[in-house]
Structures are given as structure tokens and as C-alpha cells.
Motif scaffolding. Structure first.
Motif, mmCIF file in Angstrom:
data_model
loop_
_atom_site.group_PDB
_atom_site.id
_atom_site.type_symbol
_atom_site.label_atom_id
_atom_site.label_comp_id
_atom_site.label_asym_id
_atom_site.label_seq_id
_atom_site.Cartn_x
_atom_site.Cartn_y
_atom_site.Cartn_z
ATOM 1 N N UNK A 24 59.138 175.312 56.071
ATOM 2 C CA UNK A 24 58.405 176.010 54.487
ATOM 3 C C UNK A 24 59.974 175.393 53.891
ATOM 4 N N UNK A 25 59.591 175.480 52.731
ATOM 5 C CA UNK A 25 60.492 175.039 51.803
ATOM 6 C C UNK A 25 61.989 176.044 51.753
ATOM 7 N N UNK A 26 62.807 175.313 51.930
ATOM 8 C CA UNK A 26 64.096 176.480 52.509
ATOM 9 C C UNK A 26 64.364 177.034 50.604
ATOM 10 N N UNK A 27 64.889 177.837 50.142
ATOM 11 C CA UNK A 27 65.602 178.732 49.211
ATOM 12 C C UNK A 27 66.586 177.688 48.098
ATOM 13 N N UNK A 28 67.381 176.807 49.521
ATOM 14 C CA UNK A 28 68.590 175.771 48.645
ATOM 15 C C UNK A 28 67.732 175.090 48.122
ATOM 16 N N UNK A 33 66.734 171.633 43.055
ATOM 17 C CA UNK A 33 66.426 171.138 42.236
ATOM 18 C C UNK A 33 65.937 171.488 41.042
ATOM 19 N N UNK A 34 66.210 172.696 40.876
ATOM 20 C CA UNK A 34 66.405 173.125 39.609
ATOM 21 C C UNK A 34 68.227 172.423 39.175
ATOM 22 N N UNK A 35 68.919 172.983 39.917
ATOM 23 C CA UNK A 35 70.039 172.601 39.125
ATOM 24 C C UNK A 35 70.236 171.460 38.871
ATOM 25 N N UNK A 36 69.180 170.457 38.777
ATOM 26 C CA UNK A 36 69.012 169.202 38.638
ATOM 27 C C UNK A 36 68.963 169.016 37.968
ATOM 28 N N UNK A 37 67.548 169.495 38.024
ATOM 29 C CA UNK A 37 66.737 168.756 36.693
ATOM 30 C C UNK A 37 67.118 169.870 35.323
ATOM 31 N N UNK A 38 68.180 170.769 35.585
ATOM 32 C CA UNK A 38 68.064 171.014 34.388
ATOM 33 C C UNK A 38 69.788 170.403 33.613
ATOM 34 N N UNK A 39 70.470 169.485 34.635
ATOM 35 C CA UNK A 39 70.876 168.700 34.373
ATOM 36 C C UNK A 39 71.284 167.957 33.635
ATOM 37 N N UNK A 40 70.125 167.100 34.454
ATOM 38 C CA UNK A 40 68.926 165.594 33.914
ATOM 39 C C UNK A 40 68.981 166.436 32.554
ATOM 40 N N UNK A 41 68.184 167.438 31.987
ATOM 41 C CA UNK A 41 67.497 167.583 31.199
ATOM 42 C C UNK A 41 68.647 168.249 29.639
ATOM 43 N N UNK A 186 58.261 173.865 44.899
ATOM 44 C CA UNK A 186 58.631 174.468 45.715
ATOM 45 C C UNK A 186 58.860 175.718 45.716
ATOM 46 N N UNK A 187 58.555 176.458 44.710
ATOM 47 C CA UNK A 187 58.920 177.700 45.033
ATOM 48 C C UNK A 187 57.126 178.520 45.400
ATOM 49 N N UNK A 188 55.959 178.203 44.872
ATOM 50 C CA UNK A 188 54.460 177.647 44.700
ATOM 51 C C UNK A 188 54.218 178.092 46.117
ATOM 52 N N UNK A 189 55.083 177.410 47.114
ATOM 53 C CA UNK A 189 54.626 176.648 48.328
ATOM 54 C C UNK A 189 55.205 178.035 49.049
#
Length: 257
Positions: A24-28, A33-41, A186-189
Motif C-alpha cells: 500500500x502506498x505510504x503517506x510519506x 512526490x507532492x513536495x518534489x513536484x511543487x519545487x520543480x514547477x 498514489x493518493x488514489x491508490x
């Protein structure tokens, strides 16, 4: 009271926590993924904000004429050429990258100065102390060194910074968007408590991301026309992600069969 009577135990101060199901995908992972994506954008947005000035400089450089053909008001914005003598050549290191430098004596025009060349050839590797060369400059910036019929650009060539910012910005934007979409996936999974590990799908998305970024970066390096870079980048991304979606649907149908 009987010695065998049950002893009342105080309830645990911490509620019983169910262990996370394997796979099961972890909350971490979602947060990462959200933090890395936001920083890159965000980094891409900063580079794009700095882009107009660099693009304007690149357009002015391409439109500049030789000083011998320019009128008096254009002096300073024209392409200047003046002779110089090679004093020495040397190599150095910058962020694990080999750098190639040449020290030139501008005689009456300029005092001795150092210029960092782009690569080793075709001029730098053939220079020796005492050689006569022609220095090409624009707005007091040396952008190339010429020896006979051979010419080699410096790292300060106008327009190069615009190309680098555009290429890096597009790559960061594409990769950052993929990370953000991955966080949502990941959140949907997690919400449906999916425990299977779709390794093939993850690999396909990674390859598609690299391919889309490569197309955008190649377009930025290959042409100076911003509209053409954006058009090729958008068309490449659309084609790659369409093919990726069709491929992922094929994987999903095979799993259901």
C-alpha cells in the motif's frame, strides 16, 4: 475477592493502530512526490520569469551589425572586432567539469584579460603563446575568438543563457508535473487500498517522462524561435503521453483478463 477473578486493566492511552498493508502506498510517498513536484514547477516558473530579458538580449545580438557597417548611434550595439595576442592557455575545473581558458593581450584596445572558451576546439586547442587572433565582442562582452578561418565561441556568447534557461525550465516543468500527477495517483491508490505493485506502468511513465523532456530540450537547443520551441515541445509531450496512456490501458486490460 477470589484470587482467580479477572483483573481490570486500564485502557491503553494509544488507540490500536492497524498495520499498513504490504504494497500500500505510504503517506510519506505521497507527500514526497507532492513536495518534489511543487519545487520543480516553482523552479521552472522562476526560470521562465527570467527568460524575457535573456530572449531580448539574444534578439538584439542576432540583429546587430558589424561596427564597420553601423552608423554612429549604433556604436556599442554593433559587432566589434579587434586584434589580440595569446599570452597563455590553461585548463581548470568547475563542478567536476574541465574548463578551457585563454589569456589575451589586447594591446592598445584592452589590457590582458582571460576568456573561458566553450570546449577545446577548434581554436583553443591550437593556440600557443604569441599567436595572433581576432577577438569578437558585443556590448563589451567577448563572445568569440577567431584564428584565421576558425572561430570558437566563449561561454559568454549572448543568447546562450536564454537557451539554457528555456531548456532547463521546460525539463523541470515536465518532470515536476509528472511528480504532481504521480502524487495524485498514489493518493488514489491509498484511498482504494490498492496493494499491487504496477512496476511495468511505473517504468513506462519514467521512460515517457525522459522522452518528453528530451524532445523539449532538443527543440530549445536546436532553434532560437520561441514559438517553434513551444510548438515542438507541446506536440512532443502530447504524442508521448497519448502513446503512454494507450500503453497503460493495454496493461490494465491484460491484468483484468
Amino acid at each position: 475477592m477470589s484470587e482467580n477473578a479477572p483483573v481490570n486493566q486500564s485502557p491503553s492511552p494509544h488507540p490500536h493502530q492497524h498495520p499498513q498493508s504490504p504494497g500500500l502506498p505510504s503517506l510519506k510517498g505521497v507527500i514526497f512526490a507532492s513536495v518534489v513536484g511543487s519545487v520543480l514547477v516553482l523552479a521552472a516558473a522562476v526560470l521562465f520569469a527570467l527568460l524575457p530579458g535573456a530572449l531580448s538580449e539574444a534578439r538584439d545580438f542576432r540583429a546587430a551589425r558589424p561596427c564597420s557597417e553601423a552608423s554612429a548611434p549604433e556604436k556599442g550595439d554593433c559587432l566589434a572586432e579587434w586584434p589580440a595576442t595569446v599570452v597563455s592557455t590553461e585548463t581548470g575545473r568547475s563542478n567536476k567539469t574541465v574548463t578551457n581558458w585563454v589569456t589575451l593581450d589586447g594591446e592598445a584596445e584592452e589590457p590582458p584579460f582571460r576568456v573561458r572558451m566553450r570546449g577545446r576546439g577548434p581554436v583553443w586547442e591550437k593556440l600557443t603563446p604569441g599567436d595572433r587572433v581576432t577577438v569578437l565582442s558585443w556590448r563589451d562582452v567577448v563572445w568569440a575568438v577567431q584564428a584565421g578561418e576558425l572561430r570558437q565561441d566563449t561561454i559568454d556568447e549572448p543568447g546562450r543563457h536564454a537557451t539554457v534557461r528555456l531548456a532547463v525550465g521546460l525539463a523541470l516543468l515536465i518532470v515536476g508535473t509528472v511528480f504532481l500527477r504521480g502524487a495524485g495517483w498514489l493518493h488514489r491508490r491509498r484511498a482504494i487500498r490498492a496493494t499491487d505493485t504496477p512496476t511495468a506502468q511505473v517504468v513506462v511513465v519514467m521512460v515517457a517522462t525522459l522522452l518528453a523532456s528530451g524532445i523539449a530540450v532538443t527543440a530549445a537547443v536546436a532553434t532560437d524561435a520561441l514559438w517553434l520551441v513551444l510548438l515542438v515541445g507541446a506536440a512532443g509531450c502530447a504524442t508521448v503521453w497519448t502513446a503512454t496512456a494507450l500503453l497503460l490501458r493495454g496493461f490494465a486490460r491484460r491484468q483484468e483478463a
